[in-house]
Write a protein that holds these residues in place. Structure first.
Motif, short mmCIF file in Angstrom:
data_model
loop_
_atom_site.label_atom_id
_atom_site.label_comp_id
_atom_site.label_asym_id
_atom_site.label_seq_id
_atom_site.Cartn_x
_atom_site.Cartn_y
_atom_site.Cartn_z
N GLY A 139 -7.56 12.75 -1.75
CA GLY A 139 -8.30 11.60 -1.25
C GLY A 139 -8.13 11.41 0.24
N TRP A 140 -8.59 10.26 0.71
CA TRP A 140 -8.59 9.94 2.14
C TRP A 140 -8.05 8.55 2.36
CZ3 TRP A 140 -10.06 13.62 5.67
CH2 TRP A 140 -10.63 14.77 5.12
N ALA A 141 -7.49 8.32 3.54
CA ALA A 141 -6.92 7.01 3.87
C ALA A 141 -7.43 6.55 5.23
CB ALA A 141 -5.41 7.10 3.90
N VAL A 142 -7.53 5.24 5.38
CA VAL A 142 -7.81 4.60 6.67
C VAL A 142 -6.49 3.98 7.10
CG1 VAL A 142 -9.16 2.88 7.90
CG2 VAL A 142 -10.16 4.07 5.94
N LYS A 143 -6.00 4.41 8.27
CA LYS A 143 -4.72 3.89 8.76
C LYS A 143 -4.92 3.25 10.12
CE LYS A 143 -0.91 5.92 7.75
NZ LYS A 143 0.23 6.85 7.75
N LYS A 144 -4.28 2.09 10.29
CA LYS A 144 -4.28 1.42 11.60
C LYS A 144 -3.22 2.09 12.46
CE LYS A 144 -2.72 -2.80 11.81
NZ LYS A 144 -2.61 -4.28 11.78
N GLU A 145 -3.53 2.28 13.72
CA GLU A 145 -2.60 2.91 14.65
C GLU A 145 -1.26 2.18 14.63
OE1 GLU A 145 -3.39 4.83 18.84
OE2 GLU A 145 -3.44 2.65 18.97
N GLY A 146 -0.19 2.96 14.46
CA GLY A 146 1.15 2.41 14.47
C GLY A 146 1.64 1.91 13.12
N SER A 147 0.78 1.95 12.12
CA SER A 147 1.16 1.46 10.80
C SER A 147 1.53 2.62 9.88
CB SER A 147 -0.02 0.68 10.19
OG SER A 147 0.30 0.23 8.91
N GLN A 148 2.53 2.42 9.06
CA GLN A 148 2.94 3.44 8.09
C GLN A 148 2.05 3.40 6.85
OE1 GLN A 148 5.33 5.81 8.45
NE2 GLN A 148 5.48 5.08 10.55
N ARG A 149 1.61 2.21 6.46
CA ARG A 149 0.81 2.04 5.26
C ARG A 149 -0.68 2.14 5.56
NH1 ARG A 149 3.25 -1.89 0.98
NH2 ARG A 149 1.20 -1.37 0.20
N ALA A 150 -1.42 2.62 4.61
CA ALA A 150 -2.87 2.74 4.76
C ALA A 150 -3.53 1.37 4.59
CB ALA A 150 -3.42 3.71 3.73
N SER A 151 -4.56 1.12 5.36
CA SER A 151 -5.37 -0.09 5.20
C SER A 151 -6.27 0.04 3.98
CB SER A 151 -6.23 -0.33 6.44
OG SER A 151 -5.41 -0.50 7.58
N ALA A 152 -6.67 1.30 3.67
CA ALA A 152 -7.51 1.57 2.51
C ALA A 152 -7.30 3.02 2.08
CB ALA A 152 -8.98 1.34 2.84
N VAL A 153 -7.44 3.27 0.79
CA VAL A 153 -7.37 4.63 0.23
C VAL A 153 -8.62 4.83 -0.61
CG1 VAL A 153 -6.10 6.19 -1.29
CG2 VAL A 153 -4.85 4.63 0.21
N THR A 154 -9.32 5.95 -0.38
CA THR A 154 -10.56 6.23 -1.12
C THR A 154 -10.54 7.66 -1.64
OG1 THR A 154 -11.79 7.04 0.79
CG2 THR A 154 -11.82 4.65 0.41
N GLY A 155 -11.52 7.95 -2.48
CA GLY A 155 -11.64 9.29 -3.03
C GLY A 155 -12.40 10.25 -2.14
N THR A 156 -13.21 9.68 -1.22
CA THR A 156 -14.01 10.56 -0.35
C THR A 156 -13.84 10.19 1.12
OG1 THR A 156 -16.00 9.17 -0.35
CG2 THR A 156 -15.79 10.78 -2.15
N GLN A 157 -14.07 11.16 1.96
CA GLN A 157 -14.00 10.95 3.40
C GLN A 157 -15.09 9.97 3.84
OE1 GLN A 157 -15.20 14.18 6.03
NE2 GLN A 157 -13.31 13.88 7.20
N LYS A 158 -16.27 10.10 3.26
CA LYS A 158 -17.40 9.23 3.62
C LYS A 158 -17.07 7.76 3.39
CE LYS A 158 -22.30 8.53 2.79
NZ LYS A 158 -23.50 8.97 2.09
N GLU A 159 -16.44 7.45 2.26
CA GLU A 159 -16.05 6.07 1.98
C GLU A 159 -15.04 5.56 3.00
OE1 GLU A 159 -16.10 5.44 -2.79
OE2 GLU A 159 -14.69 6.94 -2.04
N SER A 160 -14.07 6.40 3.34
CA SER A 160 -13.06 6.00 4.32
C SER A 160 -13.67 5.79 5.70
CB SER A 160 -11.95 7.05 4.40
OG SER A 160 -11.12 6.96 3.26
N ILE A 161 -14.64 6.62 6.06
CA ILE A 161 -15.30 6.46 7.37
C ILE A 161 -16.03 5.12 7.43
CG2 ILE A 161 -17.16 7.32 8.83
CD1 ILE A 161 -16.27 10.18 7.99
N GLU A 162 -16.73 4.75 6.37
CA GLU A 162 -17.46 3.47 6.36
C GLU A 162 -16.49 2.29 6.49
OE1 GLU A 162 -20.77 2.93 6.56
OE2 GLU A 162 -20.82 5.12 6.82
#
Length: 75
Positions: free
Chosen positions: A15-38
């Protein structure tokens, strides 16, 4: 809200994750890159930050700014 930069990155577990700069934890985790980009675009736009996208080869392939860009590109 202050400017925040976000990254779309692949996860070792799949899967794919959206991470805020400097953060260890993901802001969101998705199954596809497209979802994470949105999701990343929405978060970067709200904070007037940047979104950087990692490709399947783990190299960063794209970077977009959604805030006040100091460069004059209008020509």
């Amino acid at each position: 809200m202050s400017k925040q930069n976000y990254y779309v990155v692949s996860r070792p577990q799949g899967g794919w994750a959206v991470k805020k700069e400097g953060s260890q934890r993901a802001s969101a985790v998705t199954g596809t890159q497209k979802e994470s980009i949105e999701i990343g675009k929405d978060l970067a736009k709200k904070s007037q930050g940047e979104l950087t996208v990692q490709g399947r080869d783990h190299k960063f392939r794209e970077k977009n700014s959604y805030g006040n860009d100091p460069r004059n590109i209008k020509g």
